[in-house]
Scaffold this motif. Structure first.
Motif, PDB file in Angstrom:
ATOM      1  N   ILE A  87      -0.964   2.861  -2.416  1.00  0.00           N
ATOM      2  CA  ILE A  87       0.407   2.738  -1.903  1.00  0.00           C
ATOM      3  C   ILE A  87       1.209   1.796  -2.805  1.00  0.00           C
ATOM      4  O   ILE A  87       2.342   2.100  -3.184  1.00  0.00           O
ATOM      5  CB  ILE A  87       0.404   2.252  -0.436  1.00  0.00           C
ATOM      6  N   LEU A  88       0.633   0.643  -3.135  1.00  0.00           N
ATOM      7  CA  LEU A  88       1.335  -0.326  -3.982  1.00  0.00           C
ATOM      8  C   LEU A  88       1.721   0.277  -5.327  1.00  0.00           C
ATOM      9  O   LEU A  88       2.809   0.050  -5.835  1.00  0.00           O
ATOM     10  CB  LEU A  88       0.484  -1.576  -4.178  1.00  0.00           C
ATOM     11  N   SER A  89       0.814   1.057  -5.918  1.00  0.00           N
ATOM     12  CA  SER A  89       1.104   1.701  -7.202  1.00  0.00           C
ATOM     13  C   SER A  89       2.267   2.679  -7.077  1.00  0.00           C
ATOM     14  O   SER A  89       3.064   2.827  -7.997  1.00  0.00           O
ATOM     15  CB  SER A  89      -0.125   2.438  -7.728  1.00  0.00           C
ATOM     16  N   HIS A  90       2.337   3.341  -5.947  1.00  0.00           N
ATOM     17  CA  HIS A  90       3.391   4.342  -5.733  1.00  0.00           C
ATOM     18  C   HIS A  90       4.758   3.691  -5.531  1.00  0.00           C
ATOM     19  O   HIS A  90       5.767   4.188  -6.002  1.00  0.00           O
ATOM     20  CB  HIS A  90       3.051   5.209  -4.526  1.00  0.00           C
ATOM     21  N   ILE A  91       4.792   2.572  -4.812  1.00  0.00           N
ATOM     22  CA  ILE A  91       6.092   1.970  -4.482  1.00  0.00           C
ATOM     23  C   ILE A  91       6.612   1.036  -5.570  1.00  0.00           C
ATOM     24  O   ILE A  91       7.769   0.636  -5.518  1.00  0.00           O
ATOM     25  CB  ILE A  91       6.052   1.242  -3.123  1.00  0.00           C
TER      26      ILE A  91
END
Length: 92
Positions: A87-91
């Motif tokens: 999730i962190l990589s995506h946002i």
């Protein structure tokens, strides 16, 4: 291509990017069974842009509501560094 068609393809691409998996619980679903969740809720100024949308099953989306995604996810499922990093990589 019409605007609704473009929106449908955009939403589908986000779900397929995550292999039709709910980013919170980790379960796989059919495309039509997934919703898109605003990581930063619209209530707190989150935008409807690719980097703020992730696929979520209906139950996780409803249960998370306007909660902070990381706090809610850890309280609900415990720490899961792999999914959290996804999730962190995506946002970012």
């Amino acid at each position: 291509m019409t605007s609704p068609d473009a929106k449908r393809l955009w939403r589908r691409a986000i779900k397929e990017h995550f292999n039709c998996q709910c980013v919170y619980c980790g379960e796989h679903y059919e495309l039509h069974e997934l919703t898109l969740d605003h990581v930063v809720p619209r209530y707190f100024g989150g935008q409807t842009i690719t980097r703020n949308l992730v696929p979520s099953c209906r139950q996780c989306n409803q249960n998370k509501g306007t909660s902070n995604w990381l706090s809610w996810m850890r309280a609900t499922f415990g720490a899961n560094p792999g999914r959290e990093q996804m999730i962190l990589s995506h946002i970012k």
